[in-house]
Design a protein around this motif. Sequence first.
Motif, PDB file in Angstrom:
ATOM      1  N   ALA A   1       0.845  -1.205   0.000  1.00 33.03           N
ATOM      2  CA  ALA A   1       0.000   0.000   0.000  1.00 33.03           C
ATOM      3  C   ALA A   1       0.873   1.244   0.000  1.00 33.03           C
ATOM      4  CB  ALA A   1      -0.903  -0.005   1.231  1.00 33.03           C
ATOM      5  N   ASP A   2       0.564   2.185  -0.872  1.00 30.95           N
ATOM      6  CA  ASP A   2       1.429   3.352  -0.880  1.00 30.95           C
ATOM      7  C   ASP A   2       1.059   4.308   0.240  1.00 30.95           C
ATOM      8  OD1 ASP A   2      -0.377   3.118  -3.323  1.00 30.95           O
ATOM      9  OD2 ASP A   2      -0.458   5.272  -2.846  1.00 30.95           O
ATOM     10  N   PHE A   3       2.013   5.160   0.552  1.00 33.88           N
ATOM     11  CA  PHE A   3       1.909   5.959   1.773  1.00 33.88           C
ATOM     12  C   PHE A   3       1.995   7.444   1.463  1.00 33.88           C
ATOM     13  CE2 PHE A   3       6.166   4.241   1.169  1.00 33.88           C
ATOM     14  CZ  PHE A   3       6.920   5.385   1.079  1.00 33.88           C
ATOM     15  N   SER A   4       1.479   8.231   2.399  1.00 34.62           N
ATOM     16  CA  SER A   4       1.396   9.683   2.229  1.00 34.62           C
ATOM     17  C   SER A   4       2.433  10.392   3.100  1.00 34.62           C
ATOM     18  CB  SER A   4       0.008  10.142   2.652  1.00 34.62           C
ATOM     19  OG  SER A   4      -0.200   9.832   4.011  1.00 34.62           O
TER      20      SER A   4
ATOM     21  N   LEU B   1      13.190  -7.483  -4.536  1.00 30.81           N
ATOM     22  CA  LEU B   1      13.976  -6.327  -4.071  1.00 30.81           C
ATOM     23  C   LEU B   1      13.558  -5.039  -4.761  1.00 30.81           C
ATOM     24  CD1 LEU B   1      17.517  -7.947  -3.765  1.00 30.81           C
ATOM     25  CD2 LEU B   1      16.067  -7.131  -1.911  1.00 30.81           C
ATOM     26  N   GLY B   2      12.960  -5.181  -5.963  1.00 32.76           N
ATOM     27  CA  GLY B   2      12.483  -3.999  -6.657  1.00 32.76           C
ATOM     28  C   GLY B   2      11.464  -3.228  -5.843  1.00 32.76           C
ATOM     29  N   GLU B   3      10.585  -3.951  -5.164  1.00 32.80           N
ATOM     30  CA  GLU B   3       9.573  -3.297  -4.334  1.00 32.80           C
ATOM     31  C   GLU B   3      10.234  -2.532  -3.193  1.00 32.80           C
ATOM     32  OE1 GLU B   3       5.988  -3.917  -4.508  1.00 32.80           O
ATOM     33  OE2 GLU B   3       5.774  -5.978  -5.252  1.00 32.80           O
ATOM     34  N   SER B   4      11.226  -3.151  -2.597  1.00 33.40           N
ATOM     35  CA  SER B   4      11.931  -2.481  -1.502  1.00 33.40           C
ATOM     36  C   SER B   4      12.656  -1.247  -2.021  1.00 33.40           C
ATOM     37  CB  SER B   4      12.926  -3.439  -0.850  1.00 33.40           C
ATOM     38  OG  SER B   4      12.236  -4.523  -0.271  1.00 33.40           O
ATOM     39  N   HIS B   5      13.204  -1.383  -3.200  1.00 36.41           N
ATOM     40  CA  HIS B   5      13.884  -0.251  -3.829  1.00 36.41           C
ATOM     41  C   HIS B   5      12.932   0.930  -3.983  1.00 36.41           C
ATOM     42  CE1 HIS B   5      14.994   2.212  -7.291  1.00 36.41           C
ATOM     43  NE2 HIS B   5      16.254   1.952  -6.992  1.00 36.41           N
TER      44      HIS B   5
ATOM     45  N   ALA C   1      10.785   6.289  -2.483  1.00 39.84           N
ATOM     46  CA  ALA C   1       9.649   7.147  -2.130  1.00 39.84           C
ATOM     47  C   ALA C   1       9.822   7.687  -0.711  1.00 39.84           C
ATOM     48  CB  ALA C   1       8.347   6.358  -2.233  1.00 39.84           C
ATOM     49  N   LEU C   2      10.279   6.843   0.167  1.00 37.90           N
ATOM     50  CA  LEU C   2      10.472   7.249   1.554  1.00 37.90           C
ATOM     51  C   LEU C   2      11.505   8.369   1.642  1.00 37.90           C
ATOM     52  CD1 LEU C   2       9.588   6.578   4.422  1.00 37.90           C
ATOM     53  CD2 LEU C   2      11.495   4.983   4.574  1.00 37.90           C
ATOM     54  N   ALA C   3      12.614   8.200   0.948  1.00 40.55           N
ATOM     55  CA  ALA C   3      13.691   9.194   1.012  1.00 40.55           C
ATOM     56  C   ALA C   3      13.200  10.559   0.552  1.00 40.55           C
ATOM     57  CB  ALA C   3      14.875   8.742   0.173  1.00 40.55           C
ATOM     58  N   SER C   4      12.476  10.594  -0.567  1.00 38.79           N
ATOM     59  CA  SER C   4      12.051  11.922  -1.029  1.00 38.79           C
ATOM     60  C   SER C   4      10.954  12.483  -0.131  1.00 38.79           C
ATOM     61  CB  SER C   4      11.624  11.886  -2.498  1.00 38.79           C
ATOM     62  OG  SER C   4      10.661  10.901  -2.700  1.00 38.79           O
ATOM     63  N   GLY C   5      10.098  11.607   0.404  1.00 34.56           N
ATOM     64  CA  GLY C   5       9.104  12.069   1.363  1.00 34.56           C
ATOM     65  C   GLY C   5       9.752  12.654   2.603  1.00 34.56           C
ATOM     66  N   LEU C   6      10.809  12.035   3.050  1.00 37.29           N
ATOM     67  CA  LEU C   6      11.512  12.529   4.241  1.00 37.29           C
ATOM     68  C   LEU C   6      12.149  13.884   3.968  1.00 37.29           C
ATOM     69  CD1 LEU C   6      13.038   9.156   5.476  1.00 37.29           C
ATOM     70  CD2 LEU C   6      11.498  10.621   6.784  1.00 37.29           C
ATOM     71  N   ASP C   7      12.646  14.078   2.754  1.00 34.01           N
ATOM     72  CA  ASP C   7      13.206  15.389   2.394  1.00 34.01           C
ATOM     73  C   ASP C   7      12.147  16.475   2.532  1.00 34.01           C
ATOM     74  OD1 ASP C   7      15.608  14.221   1.863  1.00 34.01           O
ATOM     75  OD2 ASP C   7      15.315  14.114  -0.307  1.00 34.01           O
TER      76      ASP C   7
ATOM     77  N   ALA D   1      16.377   9.998   6.494  1.00 34.46           N
ATOM     78  CA  ALA D   1      16.594  10.175   5.056  1.00 34.46           C
ATOM     79  C   ALA D   1      17.959   9.616   4.649  1.00 34.46           C
ATOM     80  CB  ALA D   1      16.478  11.653   4.691  1.00 34.46           C
ATOM     81  N   ARG D   2      18.973   9.898   5.459  1.00 37.28           N
ATOM     82  CA  ARG D   2      20.308   9.351   5.169  1.00 37.28           C
ATOM     83  C   ARG D   2      20.257   7.831   5.154  1.00 37.28           C
ATOM     84  NH1 ARG D   2      22.162  13.111   8.751  1.00 37.28           N
ATOM     85  NH2 ARG D   2      22.328  11.522  10.392  1.00 37.28           N
TER      86      ARG D   2
END
Lengths: 184, 184
Positions: B91-94, B118-122, B127-133, B169-170
């Motif tokens: 499920a995608d996240f906001s 692993l593609g899903e984890s990638h 998405a998480l990294a840019s959301g954290l930014d 993010a790091r």
Amino acid sequence: MKGKAPTNLECALLGLLHGQPQSGYDLRKIFATTAMGNYSSSPGAIYPALKRLEARGLVTSEIDSTNEMRPRKVLTPTARGKTLFRDWLRADFSAEDIDRRFDQLMLKFAFHWVLDDLGESHDFLAALASGLDVSVRSLEAQRNMFPEQMPIQPRLALDQGIGQTKAAARWARKALSQIKEEMS
Amino acid sequence: MKGKAPTNLECALLGLLHGQPQSGYDLRKIFATTAMGNYSSSPGAIYPALKRLEARGLVTSEIDSTNEMRPRKVLTPTARGKTLFRDWLRADFSAEDIDRRFDQLMLKFAFHWVLDDLGESHDFLAALASGLDVSVRSLEAQRNMFPEQMPIQPRLALDQGIGQTKAAARWARKALSQIKEEMS
DNA sequence: TCGCACATGTAACGTGTTACATGATTCA
DNA sequence: TGAATCATGTAACACGTTACATGTGCGA
């Protein structure tokens, strides 16, 4: 001797009222718009919490009718409320608190200005920093015990926890030095 | 179409059962002794949660009587349970999820091995990294709007939040590179 | 006049916490 | 024999979530 422990939300509300007596609606806006937004903001949480605080004699309410047809109920901490809040701020914490209630400790620290004594904040941060070091070591020990064939994701997830804890420890030490500077 | 969202605890239990069918007692020990310890571990939480999972047809129970006089109730995820769990993982996240339910996202990631892709984890980490930014920028904006005379502690507390988010993010980017390496 | 911000609440519901209950096995 | 561990549960309670209810004032 002591009543039962107030919830995080109650403490957040009581702390905000120390800064500025205000209405439930004002408090909701704070939670809705600032970094304190991890606390509720829903009326179903806030108004009952304020009512509990009032029932325990920690705040008093007064109807502000300067704008007649739209009365606001302004809450102010009582002497008892102030004492209890300071006690809460000063209560010492365990490793358990650091590992599982870190957000509560940060909430306390954010309201440390109420104590008006940088020495207390200094001691708080020093204890926090060494407690966090203990947590880091414990997490790293767990990481080392991970079986060889464990998939990569849980390992990385644990790394995230370790990174968070290390970042918190670094922050605590940096904050400590800033507090020292402020004290001199 | 979909049933109501399961709780974090239910998802943690379901995920652990994907790794190894086991009893409520076994699961309690995991929560009590490992880094997953931020989840309950109390019987009053676990057994009702398992019962709910069974009632929804997500797990089945079987009495293990190899040690006759001490029967264990071993839980195993059903086909429906497996499907629902994968859907939950994917499920995608906001931004909201990142800011206020980060622990849930980490729980998901820890169980990403279930997807065996692993593609899903990638994609998740990217998405998480840019959301954290985005979160970092928003927090820094708030920090800049702090009034001048604000006491030092709330400022430092906000710095802690910023530091946590930056560390996350790091981590996400480092984890991303490790996943890429694993994929090649 | 329509909708939004102001302003305060209540009611049903779900879930975790705490404490209790039960009973067998193992070990000192 | 008594304590700790194994193993599963239930009951009361408190709190937050969601949704609803009510009514004013203001600007488009």
